[in-house]
Design a protein around this motif. Sequence first.
Motif, PDB file in Angstrom:
ATOM      1  N   SER A 102       8.755   5.026  29.357  1.00 31.35           N
ATOM      2  CA  SER A 102       7.955   4.520  28.237  1.00 31.35           C
ATOM      3  C   SER A 102       8.390   3.144  27.753  1.00 31.35           C
ATOM      4  O   SER A 102       7.563   2.346  27.318  1.00 31.35           O
ATOM      5  CB  SER A 102       8.004   5.517  27.071  1.00 31.35           C
ATOM      6  OG  SER A 102       9.344   5.723  26.641  1.00 31.35           O
ATOM      7  N   TYR A 103       9.688   2.838  27.840  1.00 29.48           N
ATOM      8  CA  TYR A 103      10.148   1.578  27.261  1.00 29.48           C
ATOM      9  C   TYR A 103       9.847   0.358  28.148  1.00 29.48           C
ATOM     10  O   TYR A 103      10.049  -0.784  27.721  1.00 29.48           O
ATOM     11  CB  TYR A 103      11.646   1.644  26.936  1.00 29.48           C
ATOM     12  CG  TYR A 103      12.557   1.891  28.119  1.00 29.48           C
ATOM     13  CD1 TYR A 103      13.064   0.828  28.865  1.00 29.48           C
ATOM     14  CD2 TYR A 103      12.925   3.190  28.466  1.00 29.48           C
ATOM     15  CE1 TYR A 103      13.903   1.058  29.934  1.00 29.48           C
ATOM     16  CE2 TYR A 103      13.762   3.428  29.533  1.00 29.48           C
ATOM     17  CZ  TYR A 103      14.259   2.360  30.270  1.00 29.48           C
ATOM     18  OH  TYR A 103      15.095   2.592  31.331  1.00 29.48           O
ATOM     19  N   VAL A 104       9.369   0.578  29.378  1.00 32.61           N
ATOM     20  CA  VAL A 104       8.983  -0.561  30.219  1.00 32.61           C
ATOM     21  C   VAL A 104       7.516  -0.498  30.641  1.00 32.61           C
ATOM     22  O   VAL A 104       7.017  -1.415  31.290  1.00 32.61           O
ATOM     23  CB  VAL A 104       9.863  -0.657  31.484  1.00 32.61           C
ATOM     24  CG1 VAL A 104      11.274  -1.045  31.128  1.00 32.61           C
ATOM     25  CG2 VAL A 104       9.814   0.644  32.270  1.00 32.61           C
ATOM     26  N   THR A 105       6.826   0.574  30.272  1.00 30.47           N
ATOM     27  CA  THR A 105       5.432   0.755  30.706  1.00 30.47           C
ATOM     28  C   THR A 105       4.555  -0.427  30.325  1.00 30.47           C
ATOM     29  O   THR A 105       3.837  -0.999  31.158  1.00 30.47           O
ATOM     30  CB  THR A 105       4.849   2.048  30.096  1.00 30.47           C
ATOM     31  OG1 THR A 105       5.571   3.171  30.587  1.00 30.47           O
ATOM     32  CG2 THR A 105       3.375   2.193  30.456  1.00 30.47           C
ATOM     33  N   ASN A 150       5.915   4.639  40.774  1.00 35.55           N
ATOM     34  CA  ASN A 150       6.340   6.042  40.749  1.00 35.55           C
ATOM     35  C   ASN A 150       7.591   6.298  39.917  1.00 35.55           C
ATOM     36  O   ASN A 150       7.730   7.373  39.324  1.00 35.55           O
ATOM     37  CB  ASN A 150       6.582   6.543  42.177  1.00 35.55           C
ATOM     38  CG  ASN A 150       5.320   6.534  43.011  1.00 35.55           C
ATOM     39  OD1 ASN A 150       4.221   6.724  42.496  1.00 35.55           O
ATOM     40  ND2 ASN A 150       5.465   6.297  44.309  1.00 35.55           N
ATOM     41  N   LYS A 151       8.492   5.319  39.859  1.00 36.41           N
ATOM     42  CA  LYS A 151       9.774   5.544  39.191  1.00 36.41           C
ATOM     43  C   LYS A 151       9.903   4.811  37.853  1.00 36.41           C
ATOM     44  O   LYS A 151      10.384   5.374  36.871  1.00 36.41           O
ATOM     45  CB  LYS A 151      10.922   5.104  40.118  1.00 36.41           C
ATOM     46  CG  LYS A 151      10.969   5.843  41.449  1.00 36.41           C
ATOM     47  CD  LYS A 151      11.260   7.329  41.259  1.00 36.41           C
ATOM     48  CE  LYS A 151      11.396   8.032  42.612  1.00 36.41           C
ATOM     49  NZ  LYS A 151      11.642   9.492  42.441  1.00 36.41           N
ATOM     50  N   LEU A 152       9.480   3.556  37.827  1.00 34.70           N
ATOM     51  CA  LEU A 152       9.711   2.748  36.627  1.00 34.70           C
ATOM     52  C   LEU A 152       8.567   2.835  35.618  1.00 34.70           C
ATOM     53  O   LEU A 152       8.797   2.895  34.412  1.00 34.70           O
ATOM     54  CB  LEU A 152       9.942   1.287  37.029  1.00 34.70           C
ATOM     55  CG  LEU A 152      11.128   1.037  37.961  1.00 34.70           C
ATOM     56  CD1 LEU A 152      11.243  -0.441  38.301  1.00 34.70           C
ATOM     57  CD2 LEU A 152      12.424   1.545  37.329  1.00 34.70           C
ATOM     58  N   TYR A 153       7.325   2.837  36.110  1.00 32.98           N
ATOM     59  CA  TYR A 153       6.175   2.824  35.204  1.00 32.98           C
ATOM     60  C   TYR A 153       6.147   4.028  34.256  1.00 32.98           C
ATOM     61  O   TYR A 153       5.758   3.888  33.090  1.00 32.98           O
ATOM     62  CB  TYR A 153       4.887   2.762  36.025  1.00 32.98           C
ATOM     63  CG  TYR A 153       3.633   2.565  35.206  1.00 32.98           C
ATOM     64  CD1 TYR A 153       3.510   1.499  34.314  1.00 32.98           C
ATOM     65  CD2 TYR A 153       2.561   3.448  35.327  1.00 32.98           C
ATOM     66  CE1 TYR A 153       2.353   1.319  33.568  1.00 32.98           C
ATOM     67  CE2 TYR A 153       1.401   3.276  34.587  1.00 32.98           C
ATOM     68  CZ  TYR A 153       1.303   2.212  33.708  1.00 32.98           C
ATOM     69  OH  TYR A 153       0.168   2.034  32.964  1.00 32.98           O
ATOM     70  N   PRO A 154       6.562   5.217  34.688  1.00 34.66           N
ATOM     71  CA  PRO A 154       6.562   6.363  33.760  1.00 34.66           C
ATOM     72  C   PRO A 154       7.561   6.229  32.617  1.00 34.66           C
ATOM     73  O   PRO A 154       7.479   6.978  31.638  1.00 34.66           O
ATOM     74  CB  PRO A 154       6.922   7.550  34.661  1.00 34.66           C
ATOM     75  CG  PRO A 154       6.542   7.122  36.038  1.00 34.66           C
ATOM     76  CD  PRO A 154       6.845   5.660  36.075  1.00 34.66           C
ATOM     77  N   SER A 187      18.429   2.007  39.099  1.00 31.93           N
ATOM     78  CA  SER A 187      18.505   1.022  38.023  1.00 31.93           C
ATOM     79  C   SER A 187      17.169   0.894  37.330  1.00 31.93           C
ATOM     80  O   SER A 187      16.121   1.142  37.904  1.00 31.93           O
ATOM     81  CB  SER A 187      18.925  -0.337  38.597  1.00 31.93           C
ATOM     82  OG  SER A 187      17.965  -0.785  39.525  1.00 31.93           O
ATOM     83  N   GLN A 188      17.176   0.454  36.069  1.00 37.18           N
ATOM     84  CA  GLN A 188      15.977   0.344  35.262  1.00 37.18           C
ATOM     85  C   GLN A 188      15.769  -1.100  34.850  1.00 37.18           C
ATOM     86  O   GLN A 188      16.712  -1.872  34.709  1.00 37.18           O
ATOM     87  CB  GLN A 188      16.097   1.228  34.018  1.00 37.18           C
ATOM     88  CG  GLN A 188      16.267   2.701  34.375  1.00 37.18           C
ATOM     89  CD  GLN A 188      16.540   3.531  33.137  1.00 37.18           C
ATOM     90  OE1 GLN A 188      16.921   2.991  32.116  1.00 37.18           O
ATOM     91  NE2 GLN A 188      16.361   4.833  33.247  1.00 37.18           N
ATOM     92  N   LEU A 189      14.474  -1.452  34.631  1.00 38.68           N
ATOM     93  CA  LEU A 189      14.137  -2.821  34.247  1.00 38.68           C
ATOM     94  C   LEU A 189      14.493  -3.083  32.793  1.00 38.68           C
ATOM     95  O   LEU A 189      14.293  -2.241  31.932  1.00 38.68           O
ATOM     96  CB  LEU A 189      12.635  -3.068  34.438  1.00 38.68           C
ATOM     97  CG  LEU A 189      12.147  -3.211  35.883  1.00 38.68           C
ATOM     98  CD1 LEU A 189      10.638  -3.389  35.866  1.00 38.68           C
ATOM     99  CD2 LEU A 189      12.804  -4.390  36.560  1.00 38.68           C
ATOM    100  N   ASP A 190      14.985  -4.274  32.554  1.00 37.36           N
ATOM    101  CA  ASP A 190      15.215  -4.730  31.189  1.00 37.36           C
ATOM    102  C   ASP A 190      13.936  -5.403  30.714  1.00 37.36           C
ATOM    103  O   ASP A 190      13.469  -6.352  31.333  1.00 37.36           O
ATOM    104  CB  ASP A 190      16.375  -5.739  31.191  1.00 37.36           C
ATOM    105  CG  ASP A 190      16.665  -6.259  29.792  1.00 37.36           C
ATOM    106  OD1 ASP A 190      15.996  -5.813  28.843  1.00 37.36           O
ATOM    107  OD2 ASP A 190      17.554  -7.122  29.671  1.00 37.36           O
TER     108      ASP A 190
END
Length: 420
Positions: free
Chosen positions: A25-28, A19-23, A74-77
């Motif tokens: 674009s840079y980590v999809t 719901n939060k990270l997949y949308p 926080s966002q995934l690297d």
Amino acid sequence: CAVDSQDEVRGKAIRLVANKLYPLSYVTENIEQFAKTMILSLMDEQVPDKEVALGTSDDQRSEAECQEASTSDSQLDPSPVERLNTKVAQSGLQSASAVSFTKAQQHSSLFFALCTKKPNLLQFVFDIYGRAPKAVKQSINWHAPDLVRKLGSSCPELLNIISNFPEGSENLLMLDAAIVIPILSSLSKEEVLPIFPRLVDLPMEKFQTALARILQGSAHTGPALTPTEVLVAIHDINPERDGVALKKVCPYVQVLVWHPFFCHDLSFNKIYLQIMEVCTTCFEQKTVFTQHVFVRALNELIERTTVPLLFMRTVIQAVDAFPSLIDFVMEILSKLVTKQVWRMPKLWPGFLKCASQTKPHSFPVLLQLPPTILENVLQKHAILKAPLATYANQAHIRSSLPRQVLEVLGSGNEQKQPSR
């Protein structure tokens, strides 16, 4: 945490990722690849030696850390995720642990959550299904109904897969086809026709339910297919055209198959046996599939460049079920002569069977055959020669027949008796 052994922890992590990270674009793409890798790591009935979590570290994260992540912005690297995917793939090949259903659930749940966001990921599930271990298939089967309900059975990606399913995914297809049945009445003709061959391949009880919904339709759009269109669609099913997978799903089996004048063993494609059973089901519903419905369907099919394989069987069934169609059936046989039916090895035996069963009505049609073809027929089926010759020797018939035909019948040199 997205593959954590604890359901609650894994569920929270999956919701965060989907719901939060997949949308983002840079980590999809990296998230998709990770989810696929987790499933692929199970494909040889092996799993990684240690649990691998989706995050910024290679070490397994604690439940408290996962809960904290679920509320974090926080966002995934991407880089750690890529390194993680590589490690998962390598460790999966080194382990000898058999896959359990629980383990398969852990490793596949994230991917199915992503499918609800991006339906075309479903293709990957169908592509791997055939070679997946039993536990993985069980996990996919467990996820599939809920996923289809969330996507909606009219989901274009799902319907496209059902129309062109990969080899080996038949069981999964039948599961999804059964789920599609309840909404068939709301689909259009264009949406039903691509999946119709798969519905015919369902167990007969389920097919009858599907057929009822197709014919019922909705109050706004009417039936998805009319009875005539159903009959045409049944005869239009062709394993070679509808996909190699369908042909391989239904391997050739030894069965006792009807032949014009005798029975013998033939290798016959199982799908045609199913089609024959479906046709018989239609004949049993005379209030829906009336003689007028069969007339319209057969008239449409006879005009095809390639007449369907089971066409003659249906013609014979039609005249048996509706004797008043005898004149119409003679028109069908006459059109087949025009099409040079003797050059169609899959239809010619049925033509002769029908002509034999409908004599003497069929005699005018048989006399339309070229002399050499007629001679061959009478040599193989001598029982027809005497009554056909008697019919042909009637004055008003004889005068219209070519001499070669009369010679085949053995009456070419006979002189007319002088009138007194």
